[in-house]
Each structure stands twice: as C-alpha cells, then as structure tokens.
Write a protein that holds these residues in place. Structure first.
Motif, PDB file in Angstrom:
ATOM      1  N   ILE A 136      -5.236   5.254   5.437  1.00 40.01           N
ATOM      2  CA  ILE A 136      -6.173   4.603   4.806  1.00 40.01           C
ATOM      3  C   ILE A 136      -5.998   2.780   5.287  1.00 40.01           C
ATOM      4  CG2 ILE A 136      -6.132   3.379   2.224  1.00 40.01           C
ATOM      5  CD1 ILE A 136      -4.479   5.809   1.444  1.00 40.01           C
TER       6      ILE A 136
ATOM      7  N   THR B 164       0.670  -1.286  -0.023  1.00 35.63           N
ATOM      8  CA  THR B 164       0.272  -0.292  -0.178  1.00 35.63           C
ATOM      9  C   THR B 164       0.910   0.877   0.229  1.00 35.63           C
ATOM     10  OG1 THR B 164      -1.445  -1.060   1.182  1.00 35.63           O
ATOM     11  CG2 THR B 164      -1.938   1.365   1.568  1.00 35.63           C
TER      12      THR B 164
ATOM     13  N   TYR C 153      -9.343   3.472  -2.785  1.00 41.91           N
ATOM     14  CA  TYR C 153      -9.717   2.084  -1.810  1.00 41.91           C
ATOM     15  C   TYR C 153     -10.932   2.618  -0.819  1.00 41.91           C
ATOM     16  CZ  TYR C 153      -4.501   2.709  -1.785  1.00 41.91           C
ATOM     17  OH  TYR C 153      -2.802   1.795  -2.424  1.00 41.91           O
TER      18      TYR C 153
ATOM     19  N   THR D 220      -9.865   1.726   6.144  1.00 38.42           N
ATOM     20  CA  THR D 220     -10.949   0.886   4.407  1.00 38.42           C
ATOM     21  C   THR D 220     -12.159   0.061   5.213  1.00 38.42           C
ATOM     22  OG1 THR D 220      -9.268   0.887   3.189  1.00 38.42           O
ATOM     23  CG2 THR D 220     -10.186  -0.379   2.401  1.00 38.42           C
TER      24      THR D 220
ATOM     25  N   VAL E 229     -12.224   4.827   1.030  1.00 40.08           N
ATOM     26  CA  VAL E 229     -12.522   5.284   2.096  1.00 40.08           C
ATOM     27  C   VAL E 229     -12.711   6.689   2.420  1.00 40.08           C
ATOM     28  CG1 VAL E 229      -9.777   5.477   2.127  1.00 40.08           C
ATOM     29  CG2 VAL E 229     -11.185   5.463   3.093  1.00 40.08           C
TER      30      VAL E 229
ATOM     31  N   GLN F 235      -9.677   8.124  -2.209  1.00 36.19           N
ATOM     32  CA  GLN F 235     -11.037   7.961  -1.266  1.00 36.19           C
ATOM     33  C   GLN F 235     -11.350   6.773  -2.698  1.00 36.19           C
ATOM     34  OE1 GLN F 235     -13.151  11.199   1.090  1.00 36.19           O
ATOM     35  NE2 GLN F 235     -12.747  11.941  -1.083  1.00 36.19           N
TER      36      GLN F 235
END
Length: 90
Positions: free
Chosen positions: A82, A10, A60, A86, A62, A57
C-alpha cells in the motif's frame, strides 16, 4: 510523521480492516502479528483475500492487481504494498 511511524500506523489500520472483513476473533490490531501468514496460518482463502483487497483499494485509493494478491500474505507485506503504491497527496 516519519516513515516508521507512518508504517506502524498503517500496519494497525490494515490489521483492523483484515480483522473486521474476515471476522477474526480474539485478536486486535495491536496484538495481530504483522508477519503472520494470512493464507497458511490464518486460513484466509482467495475470495476473502479479494474482499480485503477491494476494501483496501477503497480505503487507500491504491490499485491492487489480481496478480499481486499472492504478494499480500501478511499484514506487513500488505502495508508495504500500500505504501509503495499509494498516490502521493499534493
């Protein structure tokens, strides 16, 4: 995949997004220091940070609240944010 592998992957993905969105040169996701302060050391302004947040956003799924933007100062901090926020895939 364990947590550390997921985290490192990530970090690379986030670094790639940041590099692409901010049009950074002479750096790759693999060479980008995840602890480099994006605001103080890279010179990212609040508009750029907002753009990056919107892309993250979408990428992911999120939600990143505007009041959380100051917490997103480094690639490592963004990645932690994140992963903590998530939605769990079922």
């Amino acid at each position: 995949m364990n947590h550390e592998e997921n985290f490192e992957q990530t970090v690379c993905e986030v670094a790639g997004i940041v590099i692409e969105e901010l049009k950074l040169e002479d750096v790759t996701p693999e060479t980008f220091d995840p602890d480099l302060d994006l605001v103080d050391e890279v010179g990212v302004d609040s508009m750029d940070l907002a753009t990056v947040a919107l892309v993250l956003q979408d990428e992911y799924g999120v939600r990143i609240d505007e009041e959380d933007y100051p917490k997103l100062k480094t690639i490592r901090m963004i990645t932690e944010y994140i992963l903590e926020n998530t939605p769990v895939q079922t």
